[in-house]
Enzyme design. Structure first.
Site, PDB file in Angstrom:
ATOM      1  N   GLU A  13      -3.974   0.207  -8.867  1.00  0.00           N
ATOM      2  CA  GLU A  13      -2.590   1.217  -9.207  1.00  0.00           C
ATOM      3  C   GLU A  13      -1.427   0.586  -9.528  1.00  0.00           C
ATOM      4  OE1 GLU A  13      -2.189   3.363  -5.400  1.00  0.00           O
ATOM      5  OE2 GLU A  13      -2.195   5.047  -6.248  1.00  0.00           O
ATOM      6  N   ASN A  57      -3.282   5.920  -1.136  1.00  0.00           N
ATOM      7  CA  ASN A  57      -2.833   6.250   0.207  1.00  0.00           C
ATOM      8  C   ASN A  57      -2.648   7.447   0.673  1.00  0.00           C
ATOM      9  OD1 ASN A  57      -4.031   3.673   1.598  1.00  0.00           O
ATOM     10  ND2 ASN A  57      -2.747   2.688   0.167  1.00  0.00           N
ATOM     11  N   HIS A  68      -1.153  -2.744  -6.962  1.00  0.00           N
ATOM     12  CA  HIS A  68      -2.082  -2.323  -5.935  1.00  0.00           C
ATOM     13  C   HIS A  68      -3.488  -2.581  -5.848  1.00  0.00           C
ATOM     14  CE1 HIS A  68      -3.188   0.879  -2.688  1.00  0.00           C
ATOM     15  NE2 HIS A  68      -3.054  -0.522  -2.030  1.00  0.00           N
ATOM     16  N   SER A  73       0.795  -1.371  -0.064  1.00  0.00           N
ATOM     17  CA  SER A  73      -0.054   0.066  -0.076  1.00  0.00           C
ATOM     18  C   SER A  73       0.727   1.337   0.003  1.00  0.00           C
ATOM     19  CB  SER A  73      -0.898   0.118   1.324  1.00  0.00           C
ATOM     20  OG  SER A  73      -1.596  -1.203   1.401  1.00  0.00           O
TER      21      SER A  73
HETATM   22  P1  NAD Z   1      -3.288  -9.554   6.343  1.00  0.00           P
HETATM   23  O1  NAD Z   1      -2.419  -9.118   7.618  1.00  0.00           O
HETATM   24  O2  NAD Z   1      -4.669  -9.566   6.304  1.00  0.00           O
HETATM   25  O3  NAD Z   1      -2.449 -10.777   5.586  1.00  0.00           O
HETATM   26  C1  NAD Z   1      -1.141 -10.866   5.357  1.00  0.00           C
HETATM   27  C2  NAD Z   1      -0.799 -12.453   5.465  1.00  0.00           C
HETATM   28  O4  NAD Z   1       0.556 -12.643   5.162  1.00  0.00           O
HETATM   29  C3  NAD Z   1      -1.053 -13.110   6.545  1.00  0.00           C
HETATM   30  O5  NAD Z   1      -2.009 -14.263   6.402  1.00  0.00           O
HETATM   31  C4  NAD Z   1       0.514 -13.656   7.056  1.00  0.00           C
HETATM   32  O6  NAD Z   1       0.396 -15.037   7.765  1.00  0.00           O
HETATM   33  C5  NAD Z   1       0.862 -13.786   5.662  1.00  0.00           C
HETATM   34  N1  NAD Z   1       2.441 -13.775   5.843  1.00  0.00           N
HETATM   35  C6  NAD Z   1       3.242 -13.035   6.687  1.00  0.00           C
HETATM   36  N2  NAD Z   1       4.730 -13.246   6.262  1.00  0.00           N
HETATM   37  C7  NAD Z   1       4.596 -14.130   5.503  1.00  0.00           C
HETATM   38  C8  NAD Z   1       5.718 -14.732   4.512  1.00  0.00           C
HETATM   39  N3  NAD Z   1       6.853 -14.618   4.712  1.00  0.00           N
HETATM   40  N4  NAD Z   1       5.445 -15.575   3.843  1.00  0.00           N
HETATM   41  C9  NAD Z   1       3.904 -15.945   3.352  1.00  0.00           C
HETATM   42  N5  NAD Z   1       2.984 -15.199   3.972  1.00  0.00           N
HETATM   43  C10 NAD Z   1       3.298 -14.544   4.772  1.00  0.00           C
HETATM   44  O7  NAD Z   1      -2.694  -8.300   5.449  1.00  0.00           O
HETATM   45  P2  NAD Z   1      -3.645  -7.555   4.044  1.00  0.00           P
HETATM   46  O8  NAD Z   1      -4.548  -6.599   4.711  1.00  0.00           O
HETATM   47  O9  NAD Z   1      -3.843  -8.710   3.198  1.00  0.00           O
HETATM   48  O10 NAD Z   1      -2.364  -6.894   3.376  1.00  0.00           O
HETATM   49  C11 NAD Z   1      -1.365  -7.707   2.588  1.00  0.00           C
HETATM   50  C12 NAD Z   1      -0.543  -6.446   1.797  1.00  0.00           C
HETATM   51  O11 NAD Z   1      -1.582  -5.777   0.991  1.00  0.00           O
HETATM   52  C13 NAD Z   1       0.176  -5.213   2.588  1.00  0.00           C
HETATM   53  O12 NAD Z   1       1.089  -5.141   1.852  1.00  0.00           O
HETATM   54  C14 NAD Z   1      -1.017  -4.183   2.749  1.00  0.00           C
HETATM   55  O13 NAD Z   1      -0.554  -2.764   2.834  1.00  0.00           O
HETATM   56  C15 NAD Z   1      -1.558  -4.387   1.251  1.00  0.00           C
HETATM   57  N6  NAD Z   1      -2.819  -4.001   1.127  1.00  0.00           N
HETATM   58  C16 NAD Z   1      -3.934  -4.047   2.099  1.00  0.00           C
HETATM   59  C17 NAD Z   1      -5.031  -3.409   1.722  1.00  0.00           C
HETATM   60  C18 NAD Z   1      -6.318  -3.687   2.693  1.00  0.00           C
HETATM   61  O14 NAD Z   1      -7.215  -3.031   2.701  1.00  0.00           O
HETATM   62  N7  NAD Z   1      -6.061  -4.652   3.878  1.00  0.00           N
HETATM   63  C19 NAD Z   1      -5.522  -2.766   0.617  1.00  0.00           C
HETATM   64  C20 NAD Z   1      -4.342  -2.618  -0.577  1.00  0.00           C
HETATM   65  C21 NAD Z   1      -3.220  -3.258  -0.125  1.00  0.00           C
END
Ligand code: NAD
Length: 286
Positions: free
Chosen positions: A155, A193, A143, A122
């Site tokens: 994005e 963001n 993104h 993000s």
């Molecule tokens: P989340 O915490 O829901 O999920 C992350 C997952 O990654 C977890 O299940 C965790 O076990 C896993 N993980 C951690 N380390 C790991 C590794 N080394 N190998 C494999 N899996 C691993 O997080 P999220 O909200 O899905 O966010 C993930 C990414 O997407 C982040 O970079 C976040 O900034 C981005 N993002 C999030 C949103 C949102 O609305 N939540 C929107 C756009 C982008």
């Protein structure tokens, strides 16, 4: 090449975003490996995909047979090794540079050199992530928005070294999975963001200072600004820990105190109130 533009896709991280990204690629014909270090996270991710496909089928957007076939194209795994034959990898692990770096170094070592490595970050610098690999020209930001199966935007963020070819392929693949790609350059928070998080943070300050109740703050933005969700409900959906991490990246990357995270947001994350995914955030989801 399938309808997804890439036949074999690996998604790393099966959380809020990863499972939606996996579902979307599988819905357009790609064979997807969904990888997470935690078995329970993987199980939860698969359950979310199954439920979401079930809802699409109930609404008549896909047939029950389609839902079954799409679900069958998502193969769960707890080892990064299973990304090794992917043509495109989309990383969606937690928003921590050190963890992403490690994942990209491993992916760089094990996937063919032609594989495109995309990150769903993000806010973290694509250039910094790319620099940990030997293929910075084939590293890019992809993104997606939450919830991925429903939201149209991707994005597409070019790092310093991202090639035109990589960008064109990712733009084309985004269109092939029914999304609208928008290109942005690599500055903290990109466009989405950089604009969204200060609004959410300000809403948390309003709550902390007692300007209004959470319901009132969200209602003002919904009815007054025509936003589909209020900023506090949206923060719960995104994840309060994710919001905090992004604000920290904006704060340090742009060096401006206007991005300082609200102490109430810091406190809620410390208490484990992470929003919808943990059952409690500004609102209760029990
Ligand atoms: P989340 O915490 O829901 O999920 C992350 C997952 O990654 C977890 O299940 C965790 O076990 C896993 N993980 C951690 N380390 C790991 C590794 N080394 N190998 C494999 N899996 C691993 O997080 P999220 O909200 O899905 O966010 C993930 C990414 O997407 C982040 O970079 C976040 O900034 C981005 N993002 C999030 C949103 C949102 O609305 N939540 C929107 C756009 C982008």
């Amino acid at each position: 090449m399938s309808g997804a533009g890439f036949q074999r896709v690996a998604v790393v991280g099966a959380g809020t975003m990863g499972n939606g990204i996996a579902q979307t690629f599988a819905s357009f014909g790609a064979e997807v490996v969904l990888i997470d270090v935690l078995e329970p996270a993987l199980k939860k991710g698969l359950a979310t995909i199954e439920k979401s496909l079930g809802r699409f089928a109930e609404k008549g957007k896909i047939t029950p047979a389609d839902a079954k076939a799409i679900f069958a194209r998502v193969k769960p795994s707890t080892t990064l090794q299973d990304a090794k034959s992917a043509e495109l990898v989309v990383e969606a692990v937690v928003e921590k540079l050190e963890i992403k770096r490690k994942v990209f170094q491993e992916l760089d070592a094990l996937t063919p050199s032609a594989t495109i490595l995309a990150t769903n970050t993000s806010s973290i610098s694509i250039t910094e992530i790319a620099a940990t690999t030997k293929r910075a020209d084939r590293v890019i930001g992809m993104h997606f928005m939450n919830p991925v199966p429903l939201m149209a935007l991707v994005e597409v963020i070019r790092g310093q070294e991202t090639s035109d070819e990589t960008t064109h392929r990712v733009v084309a693949a985004s269109k092939a999975i029914g999304k609208t790609p928008v290109e942005a350059n690599d500055y903290p928070g990109f466009v989405s963001n950089r604009v969204l998080m200060p609004m959410i943070n300000e809403a948390v300050f309003c709550l902390m200072e007692g300007v209004a109740t959470k319901e009132a703050i969200d209602t003002v933005m919904k009815l007054g600004m025509n936003h589909p969700m209020g900023p506090l409900a949206l923060a719960d959906l995104i994840g309060l820990d994710v919001c905090l991490d992004i604000l920290r990246v904006l704060h340090s990357g742009l060096g401006d105190d206007k991005y300082r995270p609200c102490p109430l947001l810091v406190r809620m994350v410390a208490a484990g109130r992470l929003g919808k995914k943990s059952g409690k955030g500004f609102y209760d989801y029990a």
